[in-house]
Design a protein around this motif. Structure first.
Motif, PDB file in Angstrom:
ATOM      1  N   LEU A  51      -5.425   3.966  18.798  1.00 23.89           N
ATOM      2  CA  LEU A  51      -4.899   4.378  17.505  1.00 23.89           C
ATOM      3  C   LEU A  51      -3.842   3.378  17.052  1.00 23.89           C
ATOM      4  O   LEU A  51      -2.922   3.058  17.798  1.00 23.89           O
ATOM      5  N   SER A  52      -3.971   2.880  15.835  1.00 22.92           N
ATOM      6  CA  SER A  52      -2.945   2.011  15.256  1.00 22.92           C
ATOM      7  C   SER A  52      -2.095   2.831  14.291  1.00 22.92           C
ATOM      8  O   SER A  52      -2.620   3.443  13.352  1.00 22.92           O
ATOM      9  N   VAL A  53      -0.803   2.891  14.549  1.00 22.65           N
ATOM     10  CA  VAL A  53       0.129   3.631  13.703  1.00 22.65           C
ATOM     11  C   VAL A  53       1.001   2.637  12.938  1.00 22.65           C
ATOM     12  O   VAL A  53       1.668   1.787  13.547  1.00 22.65           O
ATOM     13  N   ILE A  54       1.010   2.741  11.621  1.00 20.17           N
ATOM     14  CA  ILE A  54       1.804   1.853  10.773  1.00 20.17           C
ATOM     15  C   ILE A  54       2.889   2.685  10.107  1.00 20.17           C
ATOM     16  O   ILE A  54       2.615   3.483   9.202  1.00 20.17           O
ATOM     17  N   PRO A  55       4.149   2.547  10.543  1.00 20.34           N
ATOM     18  CA  PRO A  55       5.247   3.312   9.955  1.00 20.34           C
ATOM     19  C   PRO A  55       5.846   2.561   8.759  1.00 20.34           C
ATOM     20  O   PRO A  55       6.240   1.403   8.884  1.00 20.34           O
ATOM     21  N   ALA A  56       5.923   3.233   7.608  1.00 21.33           N
ATOM     22  CA  ALA A  56       6.415   2.539   6.401  1.00 21.33           C
ATOM     23  C   ALA A  56       7.224   3.498   5.537  1.00 21.33           C
ATOM     24  O   ALA A  56       6.662   4.302   4.786  1.00 21.33           O
ATOM     25  N   ARG A  57       8.539   3.401   5.640  1.00 27.35           N
ATOM     26  CA  ARG A  57       9.413   4.237   4.812  1.00 27.35           C
ATOM     27  C   ARG A  57       9.603   3.613   3.436  1.00 27.35           C
ATOM     28  O   ARG A  57       9.469   2.406   3.264  1.00 27.35           O
ATOM     29  N   LYS A  58       9.982   4.439   2.470  1.00 28.88           N
ATOM     30  CA  LYS A  58      10.306   3.908   1.144  1.00 28.88           C
ATOM     31  C   LYS A  58      11.724   3.337   1.115  1.00 28.88           C
ATOM     32  O   LYS A  58      12.027   2.459   0.318  1.00 28.88           O
ATOM     33  N   GLY A  59      12.589   3.838   1.976  1.00 28.75           N
ATOM     34  CA  GLY A  59      13.960   3.348   2.002  1.00 28.75           C
ATOM     35  C   GLY A  59      14.082   2.046   2.764  1.00 28.75           C
ATOM     36  O   GLY A  59      13.533   1.890   3.844  1.00 28.75           O
ATOM     37  N   SER A  60      14.782   1.084   2.192  1.00 24.48           N
ATOM     38  CA  SER A  60      15.028  -0.191   2.850  1.00 24.48           C
ATOM     39  C   SER A  60      16.297  -0.773   2.293  1.00 24.48           C
ATOM     40  O   SER A  60      16.411  -0.986   1.089  1.00 24.48           O
ATOM     41  N   LYS A  61      17.264  -1.028   3.174  1.00 23.79           N
ATOM     42  CA  LYS A  61      18.566  -1.510   2.725  1.00 23.79           C
ATOM     43  C   LYS A  61      18.561  -3.026   2.493  1.00 23.79           C
ATOM     44  O   LYS A  61      19.078  -3.519   1.492  1.00 23.79           O
ATOM     45  N   GLY A  62      17.983  -3.787   3.429  1.00 24.01           N
ATOM     46  CA  GLY A  62      18.031  -5.247   3.331  1.00 24.01           C
ATOM     47  C   GLY A  62      17.294  -5.767   2.108  1.00 24.01           C
ATOM     48  O   GLY A  62      17.805  -6.572   1.338  1.00 24.01           O
ATOM     49  N   ILE A  63      16.055  -5.288   1.919  1.00 24.45           N
ATOM     50  CA  ILE A  63      15.231  -5.659   0.765  1.00 24.45           C
ATOM     51  C   ILE A  63      14.734  -4.359   0.136  1.00 24.45           C
ATOM     52  O   ILE A  63      13.841  -3.707   0.677  1.00 24.45           O
ATOM     53  N   PRO A  64      15.300  -3.923  -0.973  1.00 21.11           N
ATOM     54  CA  PRO A  64      14.888  -2.662  -1.606  1.00 21.11           C
ATOM     55  C   PRO A  64      13.377  -2.626  -1.868  1.00 21.11           C
ATOM     56  O   PRO A  64      12.785  -3.621  -2.289  1.00 21.11           O
ATOM     57  N   ARG A  65      12.765  -1.490  -1.552  1.00 21.87           N
ATOM     58  CA  ARG A  65      11.330  -1.258  -1.783  1.00 21.87           C
ATOM     59  C   ARG A  65      10.476  -2.335  -1.113  1.00 21.87           C
ATOM     60  O   ARG A  65       9.455  -2.783  -1.647  1.00 21.87           O
ATOM     61  N   LYS A  66      10.891  -2.746   0.043  1.00 19.48           N
ATOM     62  CA  LYS A  66      10.275  -3.858   0.763  1.00 19.48           C
ATOM     63  C   LYS A  66       8.779  -3.660   0.986  1.00 19.48           C
ATOM     64  O   LYS A  66       7.977  -4.564   0.753  1.00 19.48           O
TER      65      LYS A  66
END
Length: 545
Positions: free
Chosen positions: A6-21
């Motif tokens: 199983l490949s799990v790709i975690p991707a939050r909308k929040g990102s401090k370094g680069i907004p909406r990265k």
């Protein structure tokens, strides 16, 4: 290997370094899509999951055919939440049985399918329960202490000699038992090292720019010659072009007989590969499918270039007068012009590749008197014009220094000794071969006597007037010797006498106005920017494709 992956790709909308990265485009795809695409392209991965708290990222996942999109709960979307519970949650949400879990963070978009497969193979070995993908990050590091700072390593060494220090890049694979215990990796994981450029971990804008640059890199295979007969001009051109292609990858291809090319490439530290013959080179191109193939081997055949075109989008040839020119995308020929050139041909001094040493040399100002004459016929000097010129100048009746630079393929030194032994005391002669810098010699010359090759342009870039003699019929076609008022062309070697040479030199020495006219004429030619024009030709068609 047994057990599904199983490949799990975690991707939050929040990102401090680069907004909406994760939503931003890196190259042609959103950042998160790179991990999805690579996971889908691996034939070892059975199921791809995207876990996110963003409807926009979820839509991207569906657009790129992710198998499952998991709506990550708010409690697992906070900044302080580590990755392990996110992976465990995603694993538990999938209603299927998997033995291994690959965590593929979008911040590692350049990891290749090949690297993923190798890491998976290592991670599914019974001897380990997890594998961490890393890249070498060996440098001299310091750490802070209460009373100041101290180096992590007690020895100061060059980076290449340091004990390796590895950096995680955001990809790892673990047995399900590790994940179910709430851990990312086991206590004693194995490492899978990827190439440095694959391991770029995007956290800052600088990382993003570096990754973008890497995606835009093109693969160039540059085939060249360099031997006693051909000299080193082709090699120096290739190395100079490579010096200006920092943003792309270049591999030189040579055959075993090209000893001078191999020697110079070794000195330059550029990557090269030796091919037994043309067929083995074609097979390599067919297997690697580079973006550009450059032929710096003189004349090519139609069949050869057509074969190349089956596996690369862009073929560029230098100084090619063969039938292959009809099928190449571009032919660059600074030496031999054409009265009515085909559309794909680029002729003239504007496309000369000037070596770096000439770019940083000092052009000649006014030549008030002639005290130093440089003689250099390069390569093998097939007609021994060096000896002819030295015999001619043995009758010169003034104090002068002759700086003779022999080509690396010149083997007629025994002809020179009896000539030099008869020289008058007012003329000093220095003979060198395999010199440190051609430009260093040329910028001191008040006059250059040479053949109709690349040396004409090198002299032109330094405003050094030239008396030239063509070695053969091919050199006779060099138009710069005919059209440049900075070059006095005496004709083809067979028809030039010693008296012709001596008369031309005496006239130059005594006629100051003529010298200045020749020098000023050379100032009008923009030779230094030829490399930039060549770069445009190498990539303009490829970019369109």
């Amino acid at each position: 290997m047994s057990g599904k992956i199983l490949s799990v790709i975690p991707a939050r909308k929040g990102s401090k370094g680069i907004p909406r990265k994760n939503l931003r485009k890196l190259g042609d795809h959103p950042l998160v899509a790179h991990a999805i695409k690579t996971s889908k392209e691996s034939d070892l991965i059975d199921h791809v999951v995207l876990t996110t708290d963003s409807r926009e990222i979820a839509q991207i996942g569906r657009q790129y055919n992710v198998d499952t999109v998991i709506d990550r709960p708010h409690r697992l979307s906070k900044d302080e939440v580590p990755l392990a519970p996110v992976i465990e949650h995603a694993f538990n949400q999938v209603n299927k049985e998997f033995q291994y879990v690959l965590c593929f963070q979008p911040t590692a978009p350049l990891v290749s399918v090949n690297s993923i497969n190798k890491g998976i193979t290592a991670g599914t070995d019974e001897k380990t329960d997890s594998v961490v993908f890393v890249r070498d990050s060996s440098h001299i590091y310091w750490r802070e202490k209460e009373d100041g700072y101290e180096p992590i390593s007690s020895e100061r060494k060059n980076r290449q000699q340091l004990d390796p220090i590895y950096e995680e890049i955001g990809v790892f694979i673990s047995d399900k038992s590790v994940v179910k215990e709430g851990n990312r990796v086991g206590n004693s994981p194995e490492f899978h090292e990827v190439e440095s450029q694959e391991g770029i971990d995007i956290d800052t804008y600088s990382d993003w720019i570096l990754a973008e640059s890497q995606l835009q890199r093109k693969q160039i295979i540059y085939r060249l010659i360099g031997n006693g007969d051909a000299g080193t001009g082709h090699v120096y051109r290739g190395i100079t072009i490579a010096d200006h292609l920092f943003e792309h990858d270049i591999l030189f291809g040579v055959e075993p007989t090209e000893d001078l090319a191999i020697e110079k490439l070794e000195e330059s530290n550029y990557d090269y590969q030796i091919f037994d013959d043309e067929q083995s080179f074609l097979e390599f191109v067919h297997s690697t499918k580079p973006d550009v193939v450059v032929n710096d081997i003189l004349d090519t055949s139609a069949d050869y270039v057509k074969s190349l075109k089956q596996h690369t989008p862009h073929v560029v040839n230098f100084e090619d007068l063969g039938t292959g020119t009809d099928h190449a995308d571009a032919v660059i020929n600074a030496l031999y012009e054409h009265s009515n050139p085909p559309e794909n041909h680029h002729f003239g001094f504007e496309h000369f590749c000037l070596r770096n040493e000439f770019l940083y040399a000092t052009p000649r100002a006014e030549i008030s008197s002639v005290n130093r004459i440089m003689i250099s016929f390069g390569g093998t000097d097939e007609n021994n014009l060096t000896a002819k010129t030295l015999r001619a100048l043995s009758d010169i009746d003034r104090d002068i220094h002759l700086d003779v630079v022999l080509g690396l393929g010149y083997t007629e030194q025994e002809w020179l000794d009896p000539i030099l032994s008869a020289y008058p005391s007012n003329v000093s002669v220095e003979i060198n071969q395999d010199i440190r810098s051609m430009a260093e010699h040329m910028e001191q010359a008040d006059l250059l006597i040479t053949s109709n090759g690349r040396t004409l342009y090198e002299a032109g870039s330094l405003n050094v007037p030239v008396i030239s003699i063509a070695q053969n019929h091919r050199e006779q076609k060099h138009p710069y010797a005919h059209i440049s008022r900075g070059v006095l062309f005496l004709g083809q070697a067979d028809y030039v006498t010693e008296e012709n040479v001596l008369t031309a030199v005496k006239d130059y020495i005594t006629d100051r106005e003529k010298r200045e006219t020749m020098r000023e004429a050379l100032e009008d030619h923009d030779i230094a920017n030829g490399v930039e024009r060549i770069k445009q030709i190498l990539f303009e068609e490829t970019n369109e494709n």
